[in-house]
Design an enzyme around this catalytic site. Sequence first.
Site, PDB file in Angstrom:
ATOM      1  N   LYS A  55      31.739   6.136  24.343  1.00 42.39           N
ATOM      2  CA  LYS A  55      31.946   6.288  25.759  1.00 42.39           C
ATOM      3  C   LYS A  55      31.244   7.523  26.276  1.00 42.39           C
ATOM      4  CE  LYS A  55      36.696   4.734  25.021  1.00 42.39           C
ATOM      5  NZ  LYS A  55      38.081   5.191  24.960  1.00 42.39           N
ATOM      6  N   ASP A 115      24.586  15.611  17.065  1.00 39.83           N
ATOM      7  CA  ASP A 115      25.170  16.722  16.317  1.00 39.83           C
ATOM      8  C   ASP A 115      24.602  16.655  14.893  1.00 39.83           C
ATOM      9  OD1 ASP A 115      26.785  18.688  15.285  1.00 39.83           O
ATOM     10  OD2 ASP A 115      28.681  17.709  15.736  1.00 39.83           O
TER      11      ASP A 115
HETATM   12  P1  IMP Z   1      26.807  13.024  15.060  1.00 37.42           P
HETATM   13  O1  IMP Z   1      26.924  11.708  14.327  1.00 37.42           O
HETATM   14  O2  IMP Z   1      27.354  14.159  14.223  1.00 37.42           O
HETATM   15  O3  IMP Z   1      25.428  13.318  15.560  1.00 37.42           O
HETATM   16  O4  IMP Z   1      27.804  12.962  16.277  1.00 37.42           O
HETATM   17  C1  IMP Z   1      27.477  12.275  17.409  1.00 37.42           C
HETATM   18  C2  IMP Z   1      28.692  11.810  18.169  1.00 37.42           C
HETATM   19  O5  IMP Z   1      29.809  12.662  17.976  1.00 37.42           O
HETATM   20  C3  IMP Z   1      28.391  11.868  19.640  1.00 37.42           C
HETATM   21  O6  IMP Z   1      27.898  10.643  20.097  1.00 37.42           O
HETATM   22  C4  IMP Z   1      29.712  12.277  20.254  1.00 37.42           C
HETATM   23  O7  IMP Z   1      30.471  11.127  20.582  1.00 37.42           O
HETATM   24  C5  IMP Z   1      30.412  13.044  19.189  1.00 37.42           C
HETATM   25  N1  IMP Z   1      30.248  14.509  19.380  1.00 37.42           N
HETATM   26  C6  IMP Z   1      29.450  15.340  18.677  1.00 37.42           C
HETATM   27  N2  IMP Z   1      29.544  16.599  19.115  1.00 37.42           N
HETATM   28  C7  IMP Z   1      30.422  16.566  20.148  1.00 37.42           C
HETATM   29  C8  IMP Z   1      30.923  17.573  21.048  1.00 37.42           C
HETATM   30  O8  IMP Z   1      30.587  18.774  20.997  1.00 37.42           O
HETATM   31  N3  IMP Z   1      31.815  17.154  21.976  1.00 37.42           N
HETATM   32  C9  IMP Z   1      32.225  15.844  22.085  1.00 37.42           C
HETATM   33  N4  IMP Z   1      31.768  14.885  21.277  1.00 37.42           N
HETATM   34  C10 IMP Z   1      30.876  15.232  20.301  1.00 37.42           C
END
Ligand code: IMP
Length: 189
Positions: A55, A115
């Site tokens: 979302k 992230d």
């Molecule tokens: P990744 O797989 O670690 O790159 O995380 C990506 C997903 O994690 C994003 O699409 C977000 O939904 C969530 N996410 C990562 N960092 C944050 C943050 O600082 N705030 C809120 N959601 C986050």
Amino acid sequence: MGPHDDANFTAHWAAHDLGEVVVAAKDVKARVLELGQAITRDYAKNPPLLVCVLKGAVNFMADLMRAIELPVEIDFMAVSSYGAATKTSGVVRIVKDLDVDLAGRDVLIVEDVVDSGLTLNYLRQYLGARSPRSLEVCALLLKEGEQRVEQDLKYVGFSIPSTFVVGYGLDVNERYRNLDAIYTFTGQA
Ligand code: IMP
Ligand code: MG
């Protein structure tokens, strides 16, 4: 200028859990317009299918698609990688898949934040297997120094320090998505 355009304004109902402003509402707006213009130029001959990752990317998607002056199409998918916590689990689960066929399409994934990059890495492989003509990424936020997987991002809104942020679609426990600016989160997850 409304209250949301003021970089120092914080919604009273959220203020006790929010730290500093990471990206002010007016800067989000300006950057989204720039991204829309770039996409308009780059995809002029082949309007893209925008795939919003629910979302968190919903605010970004809504503003970005209106900044693109092409007959774009949109679709949504939902993945879960975090559960309710603020640290990545590394496990990605498809919660809602796309409705449209990707074969021969120019697909642009619209993501809120990269992230670790694990979510995007998974999505790229998953969608790439459906024979799109091209598959690119437009991410609003990129966390500096956190990527565990090499990322090739065609469009990035802002590089931000590696702290947990909320607002403009980003949540903690489903809250704060409705803020217009992006803030550090200082409350209890
Ligand atoms: P990744 O797989 O670690 O790159 O995380 C990506 C997903 O994690 C994003 O699409 C977000 O939904 C969530 N996410 C990562 N960092 C944050 C943050 O600082 N705030 C809120 N959601 C986050
Ligand atoms: Mg989330």
